[in-house]
Structures are given as structure tokens and as C-alpha cells.
Design an enzyme around this catalytic site. Sequence first.
Site, PDB file in Angstrom:
ATOM      1  N   ASP A  72      30.190  38.732  40.478  1.00  0.00           N
ATOM      2  CA  ASP A  72      31.081  39.877  40.535  1.00  0.00           C
ATOM      3  C   ASP A  72      32.111  38.966  39.343  1.00  0.00           C
ATOM      4  O   ASP A  72      33.086  39.382  38.513  1.00  0.00           O
ATOM      5  CB  ASP A  72      32.621  40.062  41.116  1.00  0.00           C
ATOM      6  CG  ASP A  72      33.153  42.031  39.987  1.00  0.00           C
ATOM      7  OD1 ASP A  72      34.334  42.002  40.864  1.00  0.00           O
ATOM      8  OD2 ASP A  72      32.665  41.989  39.383  1.00  0.00           O
ATOM      9  N   ARG A  74      37.304  40.294  33.525  1.00  0.00           N
ATOM     10  CA  ARG A  74      37.821  40.755  33.882  1.00  0.00           C
ATOM     11  C   ARG A  74      38.130  39.249  34.860  1.00  0.00           C
ATOM     12  O   ARG A  74      39.547  39.688  35.171  1.00  0.00           O
ATOM     13  CB  ARG A  74      38.065  42.137  34.256  1.00  0.00           C
ATOM     14  CG  ARG A  74      36.952  42.092  35.804  1.00  0.00           C
ATOM     15  CD  ARG A  74      36.797  43.544  36.052  1.00  0.00           C
ATOM     16  NE  ARG A  74      35.824  43.688  36.879  1.00  0.00           N
ATOM     17  CZ  ARG A  74      34.666  43.791  36.300  1.00  0.00           C
ATOM     18  NH1 ARG A  74      34.456  44.502  35.094  1.00  0.00           N
ATOM     19  NH2 ARG A  74      33.496  43.358  37.915  1.00  0.00           N
ATOM     20  N   ASN A  75      37.053  39.030  35.121  1.00  0.00           N
ATOM     21  CA  ASN A  75      37.190  37.383  36.430  1.00  0.00           C
ATOM     22  C   ASN A  75      37.229  36.239  35.818  1.00  0.00           C
ATOM     23  O   ASN A  75      36.869  35.253  36.210  1.00  0.00           O
ATOM     24  CB  ASN A  75      36.324  37.693  37.163  1.00  0.00           C
ATOM     25  CG  ASN A  75      36.857  39.238  38.361  1.00  0.00           C
ATOM     26  OD1 ASN A  75      37.884  39.982  38.222  1.00  0.00           O
ATOM     27  ND2 ASN A  75      35.162  39.703  38.853  1.00  0.00           N
ATOM     28  N   ASP A  94      37.886  33.499  40.986  1.00  0.00           N
ATOM     29  CA  ASP A  94      37.770  33.849  41.698  1.00  0.00           C
ATOM     30  C   ASP A  94      35.728  34.211  42.054  1.00  0.00           C
ATOM     31  O   ASP A  94      35.385  35.328  42.904  1.00  0.00           O
ATOM     32  CB  ASP A  94      37.620  35.675  41.354  1.00  0.00           C
ATOM     33  CG  ASP A  94      38.468  35.843  41.443  1.00  0.00           C
ATOM     34  OD1 ASP A  94      39.612  35.900  40.473  1.00  0.00           O
ATOM     35  OD2 ASP A  94      39.823  35.091  42.156  1.00  0.00           O
TER      36      ASP A  94
END
Length: 285
Positions: free
Chosen positions: A147, A151-152, A165
Site C-alpha cells: 500500500d 499518505r503512507n 506501514d
Amino acid sequence: ASPCDRPVPPTAGLSHDKWEIDPAELHLLEELGSGQFGVVRRGKWRGSIDVAVKMMKEGTMSEDDFIEEAKVMTKLQHQNLVQLYGVCSKDRPIYIVTEYMRHGSLLNYLRRHETTLGVNVGLLLDMCIQVCKGMAYLERHNYIHRDLAARNCLVGSENVVKVADFGLARYVLDDQYTSSGGTKFPIKWAPPEVLNYTRFSSKSDVWAYGVLMWEVFTCGKMPYGRLKNTEVVERVQRGLILERPKACFKEVYEVMRKCWAHCPEVRPSFRVLKEQLINVSQGLL
Ligand SMILES: CN1CCN(C(=O)c2ccc(Nc3nc(-c4cccc(NC(=O)c5ccc(C(C)(C)C)cc5)c4)cn4ccnc34)cc2)CC1
């Protein structure tokens, strides 16, 4: 070398099982936000180390599998990966304890600083190279993110950017997020083989990295604008790709385009991408 010469790993002394942290030694501070799993707070470990603590809402992830994997994740150490210090797994909710990144997500940072960043192509390219270095390390360790997106990624002092993450997506129980037909699946960062067969690989991370580069050079725009997920799937399968952002040099866009090759084997590895981007940045600046 004598023991005092060797760098002390950040997890040293956290507890008898390196990856298990004693909650009594954590002091929770303000809330940083909430994500897929619940609330994330800033904290202090043993009074001095800044940490971020993800408090896992019950039923949001397969906890035992994650706790097992945490032992592996704590060993992944690189200056462009958000370091997992450990977990508090003796009580519920479990806590995931990582190093603290003071400027929050790369996506919000890009949007907040659009005016200054928009004209600083060198800095935008440097941020992309930092993410690439972190991802090249994961690729070397056969570790798939699943992912990767702005945003990560997280921003620390002096414009340090780190990937966060990694691998966590495997433990999310919400099938709206895990199945490619679900409403929360990151369709706009997914290549054809993931859309059709959920076939994840470091080459599917490379596709997502190309979209992350587009996010960086548009200072945080939503890829494919307001197109619905079904429309994006249709376009991606027809081979349509994101257009060149205004702030983006042609040489940089050429690298982005390579990340979106239809066949995963044709896409460059992160190792190759890193060399290409460093060459471009030396050529430009
Ligand atoms: C001047 N500005 C003021 C506002 N601001 C902040 O409030 C702010 C400052 C620091 C922040 N730092 C961190 N924030 C977070 C954080 C905060 C909220 C939500 C989340 N993310 C999540 O909870 C999350 C992310 C991904 C996933 C999957 C599995 C889907 C990939 C699941 C859950 C992380 C994690 N961190 C790990 C290390 N540092 C941080 C976050 C926000 C930024 C600075």
C-alpha cells in the site's frame, strides 16, 4: 570492534523479547490522528524517546499473525523506513510503537507546503529519491509494501521522508480494504495484475511508486481527479496513464512512465530506479 563502537539498534533494551514493549514505560501524549485501525498518539518511551503509538481497535486486524510478523519487521532498519520499535501485545488493544515523525504524512505535507514546494523541483525529486531508497531496501529483503502511497509515507525534521506501514496491509480484516472490489481498496495505486488477480510483488510496489511520484510532483493532487474507481480500472486496463504534472521535467516523467509498464517484468526494479533518479537529479541541479 569493541561493543561501544557498534551502533546500538534503536530497539536495544526495549524488553527481554526485543519486539515486546512494556506499556508501563510508555507515556501517551496528544492524538496524531486516526487511521484504518483506530487512534494514533504521540508518546514518550522511558521518558525520553519520541514514539508514535498505533492503538489497534479490536477486530480491525488479525492480531496474532501481526505480532508474529512484528518480530521480522523490527529487523528491517533503514534511514528511509519508519522504524518499528516493537509492540505491546500482552493486553488489548495492542499497541504498535514506532519512531515519531514530527511533520505527519507526506500527502498532507505536500498539500500544506504547495506554494513553497511547487517551485522547488530539486526538493520534490529528493523526496522521491528518499522513498526510492527505502523501497530499494525492502526490495533487497524481498519485502512487499502492498500500500505504497504518499499518505503512507511520513516527514521528519530537515525534509527527511520515510516509508511507513510496510506489509501491514496483509493484517487488515476489513475486506472493503483487502479485496480489489472493495470501496477502500487503493485502486488508483494498483497495476493491472493486482486489479485482475491481486498479484502483489515488488513490481506492483514500483507501479504504486510511479503514482507516488505523480502525487509528489502535483503537490498532493488526487490521481485521476474525481474519476470513479470503475472508470480508473477501465482506463488502466486500456493502458491510459497519468499525464505529466506541470512541475515535472520530461526526464522525471520518463522515469514515472517506466513504472507504469503494463507487464511487471518490464518495469524497472527500485535498485535501477534509484540510479536513474540520482542521475536525473545530478543532471538537473
Ligand atoms: C504542523 N503540523 C501539525 C499537524 N501535524 C500533525 O498533527 C501530525 C504530526 C505528526 C504525525 N506523525 C505520525 N502520524 C502517524 C499517523 C497518524 C494518523 C494515522 C496514521 N496511519 C494509520 O493509522 C494507518 C496507516 C496505514 C494503514 C494501512 C494498513 C491501511 C496501510 C493503516 C493505518 C498514522 C504515524 N506516525 C508514525 C510516526 N510518526 C507518525 C502525524 C500528524 C503535522 C504537523
